[in-house]
Design a protein around this motif. Structure first.
Motif, mmCIF file in Angstrom:
data_model
loop_
_atom_site.group_PDB
_atom_site.id
_atom_site.type_symbol
_atom_site.label_atom_id
_atom_site.label_comp_id
_atom_site.label_asym_id
_atom_site.label_seq_id
_atom_site.Cartn_x
_atom_site.Cartn_y
_atom_site.Cartn_z
ATOM 1 N N THR A 188 -7.286 -10.161 -1.400
ATOM 2 C CA THR A 188 -8.221 -9.442 -0.540
ATOM 3 C C THR A 188 -7.478 -8.641 0.527
ATOM 4 O OG1 THR A 188 -9.791 -11.255 -0.883
ATOM 5 C CG2 THR A 188 -10.287 -9.726 0.902
ATOM 6 N N ILE A 189 -6.484 -9.250 1.132
ATOM 7 C CA ILE A 189 -5.760 -8.585 2.214
ATOM 8 C C ILE A 189 -4.934 -7.422 1.672
ATOM 9 C CG2 ILE A 189 -3.976 -8.912 3.983
ATOM 10 C CD1 ILE A 189 -5.201 -11.778 4.339
ATOM 11 N N LEU A 190 -4.301 -7.592 0.516
ATOM 12 C CA LEU A 190 -3.567 -6.480 -0.096
ATOM 13 C C LEU A 190 -4.521 -5.343 -0.441
ATOM 14 C CD1 LEU A 190 -1.101 -5.065 -1.277
ATOM 15 C CD2 LEU A 190 -1.509 -6.338 -3.408
ATOM 16 N N ALA A 191 -5.678 -5.663 -0.980
ATOM 17 C CA ALA A 191 -6.652 -4.619 -1.318
ATOM 18 C C ALA A 191 -7.077 -3.845 -0.070
ATOM 19 C CB ALA A 191 -7.871 -5.225 -2.012
ATOM 20 N N ALA A 192 -7.295 -4.555 1.029
ATOM 21 C CA ALA A 192 -7.660 -3.882 2.277
ATOM 22 C C ALA A 192 -6.525 -2.980 2.754
ATOM 23 C CB ALA A 192 -8.006 -4.910 3.347
ATOM 24 N N ASP A 193 -5.292 -3.443 2.611
ATOM 25 C CA ASP A 193 -4.133 -2.645 2.983
ATOM 26 C C ASP A 193 -4.069 -1.369 2.143
ATOM 27 O OD1 ASP A 193 -1.298 -2.466 4.282
ATOM 28 O OD2 ASP A 193 -0.914 -2.283 2.123
ATOM 29 N N LEU A 194 -4.278 -1.503 0.843
ATOM 30 C CA LEU A 194 -4.258 -0.334 -0.042
ATOM 31 C C LEU A 194 -5.382 0.641 0.307
ATOM 32 C CD1 LEU A 194 -3.448 -2.085 -3.449
ATOM 33 C CD2 LEU A 194 -1.878 -0.740 -2.029
ATOM 34 N N LEU A 195 -6.575 0.114 0.548
ATOM 35 C CA LEU A 195 -7.714 0.957 0.918
ATOM 36 C C LEU A 195 -7.428 1.693 2.226
ATOM 37 C CD1 LEU A 195 -10.631 2.008 0.775
ATOM 38 C CD2 LEU A 195 -11.376 -0.202 1.711
ATOM 39 N N ALA A 196 -6.915 0.975 3.220
ATOM 40 C CA ALA A 196 -6.633 1.586 4.515
ATOM 41 C C ALA A 196 -5.574 2.685 4.396
ATOM 42 C CB ALA A 196 -6.190 0.517 5.511
ATOM 43 N N HIS A 197 -4.525 2.422 3.641
ATOM 44 C CA HIS A 197 -3.474 3.426 3.480
ATOM 45 C C HIS A 197 -3.939 4.630 2.650
ATOM 46 C CE1 HIS A 197 -0.797 0.426 5.232
ATOM 47 N NE2 HIS A 197 -0.024 1.459 5.520
ATOM 48 N N ALA A 198 -4.801 4.389 1.661
ATOM 49 C CA ALA A 198 -5.352 5.508 0.884
ATOM 50 C C ALA A 198 -6.242 6.373 1.773
ATOM 51 C CB ALA A 198 -6.118 5.002 -0.332
ATOM 52 N N ALA A 199 -7.036 5.745 2.643
ATOM 53 C CA ALA A 199 -7.892 6.500 3.563
ATOM 54 C C ALA A 199 -7.039 7.308 4.536
ATOM 55 C CB ALA A 199 -8.821 5.553 4.326
ATOM 56 N N SER A 200 -5.976 6.704 5.022
ATOM 57 C CA SER A 200 -5.065 7.410 5.926
ATOM 58 C C SER A 200 -4.392 8.582 5.210
ATOM 59 C CB SER A 200 -4.020 6.441 6.471
ATOM 60 O OG SER A 200 -3.143 7.093 7.342
ATOM 61 N N ALA A 201 -3.975 8.355 3.961
ATOM 62 C CA ALA A 201 -3.349 9.431 3.175
ATOM 63 C C ALA A 201 -4.329 10.569 2.919
ATOM 64 C CB ALA A 201 -2.816 8.886 1.855
ATOM 65 N N ALA A 202 -5.628 10.253 2.938
ATOM 66 C CA ALA A 202 -6.662 11.282 2.764
ATOM 67 C C ALA A 202 -6.973 11.987 4.082
ATOM 68 C CB ALA A 202 -7.929 10.654 2.178
ATOM 69 N N GLY A 203 -6.227 11.640 5.147
ATOM 70 C CA GLY A 203 -6.380 12.315 6.423
ATOM 71 C C GLY A 203 -7.430 11.735 7.347
ATOM 72 N N LEU A 204 -7.862 10.509 7.102
ATOM 73 C CA LEU A 204 -8.910 9.894 7.907
ATOM 74 C C LEU A 204 -8.335 8.939 8.948
ATOM 75 C CD1 LEU A 204 -11.341 9.141 4.964
ATOM 76 C CD2 LEU A 204 -11.502 11.019 6.602
ATOM 77 N N ASP A 205 -9.074 8.756 10.023
ATOM 78 C CA ASP A 205 -8.764 7.730 11.013
ATOM 79 C C ASP A 205 -9.179 6.395 10.413
ATOM 80 O OD1 ASP A 205 -8.044 6.549 13.463
ATOM 81 O OD2 ASP A 205 -10.050 6.859 14.311
ATOM 82 N N VAL A 206 -8.365 5.341 10.590
ATOM 83 C CA VAL A 206 -8.620 4.056 9.930
ATOM 84 C C VAL A 206 -8.415 2.916 10.917
ATOM 85 C CG1 VAL A 206 -7.955 2.515 8.044
ATOM 86 C CG2 VAL A 206 -7.746 4.995 7.753
ATOM 87 N N LYS A 207 -9.296 1.920 10.834
ATOM 88 C CA LYS A 207 -9.145 0.673 11.588
ATOM 89 C C LYS A 207 -9.375 -0.486 10.612
ATOM 90 C CE LYS A 207 -9.053 2.456 15.895
ATOM 91 N NZ LYS A 207 -8.689 3.828 15.639
ATOM 92 N N VAL A 208 -8.608 -1.571 10.789
ATOM 93 C CA VAL A 208 -8.700 -2.728 9.902
ATOM 94 C C VAL A 208 -8.840 -3.989 10.740
ATOM 95 C CG1 VAL A 208 -7.531 -4.070 8.096
ATOM 96 C CG2 VAL A 208 -7.244 -1.585 8.187
ATOM 97 N N SER A 209 -9.690 -4.896 10.302
ATOM 98 C CA SER A 209 -9.862 -6.188 10.956
ATOM 99 C C SER A 209 -9.889 -7.262 9.875
ATOM 100 C CB SER A 209 -11.181 -6.201 11.735
ATOM 101 O OG SER A 209 -11.426 -7.485 12.270
#
Length: 190
Positions: free
Chosen positions: A16-37
């Motif tokens: 779950t945590i790796l998936a969240a990391d991948l999602l967050a980094h993909a969103a960042s690579a798409a140019g979006l602001d990202v926050k993770v908890s």
């Protein structure tokens, strides 16, 4: 605020945590602001794990109240039901077709919820055989990436943001397997 909230829920050891990391980094690579908890709970003992990833033009807060998640990605059927209060009306539910009995159930102190698949169907959940698709891709542990592949169809990130993130963030010997798992999830959820 133009932010999307994704709640990832599972049991310790499911990625779950790796998936969240991948999602967050993909969103960042798409140019979006990202926050993770993250909430780990008793993750190392098979307990619940949940992570919230919020992304958009500007994300000021990680607050995720009941009824505020645009999507719940659940790595296990019971965790999907447990986290339902967080899903907003009209939100999307993506669930791995796997059920893991928690320790209280295994010891006979509690029971499993009844008619889980019927309830998920009534809710319009996309139930995906992520573990089997991951096995077919070469590694059962890639079920988290299968689920991200399915989720990617609902998000507007460029495919390169996903594939480049996966190639950079997973162990080198698992890149090919994870990319295959990602594509399997995308194909299944089309």
């Amino acid at each position: 605020m133009n932010a999307t909230t994704i709640l990832l829920a599972g049991v310790g050891g499911q990625g779950t945590i790796l998936a969240a990391d991948l999602l967050a980094h993909a969103a960042s690579a798409a140019g979006l602001d990202v926050k993770v908890s993250e909430i780990h709970g008793m993750a190392q003992r098979g307990g619940s794990v949940s992570t919230v990833v919020r992304f958009g033009d500007a994300v000021d807060s990680m607050v995720t109240d009941f009824g505020s998640a645009d999507c719940i990605v659940s790595f296990e059927t019971t965790e999907a039901l447990r986290n339902l209060p967080f899903l907003k009306e009209g939100g999307f539910l993506l669930v791995n077709d796997e059920t893991i009995k928690p320790l209280p159930v295994l010891t006979g102190k509690a029971g499993m919820p009844a008619k889980v698949h019927e309830r998920l169907s009534e809710l319009g959940a996309l139930v995906i055989p992520a573990t089997q698709l991951a096995i077919d891709a070469g590694n059962a542990k890639a079920s988290n990436v299968v689920l991200l592949g399915a989720l990617s169809n609902k998000l507007s990130f460029p495919i390169e943001a996903w594939t480049e993130t996966i190639a950079k963030r997973v162990p080198p010997k698992t890149i090919e397997c994870n990319l295959t798992a990602f594509e399997s999830g995308r194909a299944y959820a089309c």
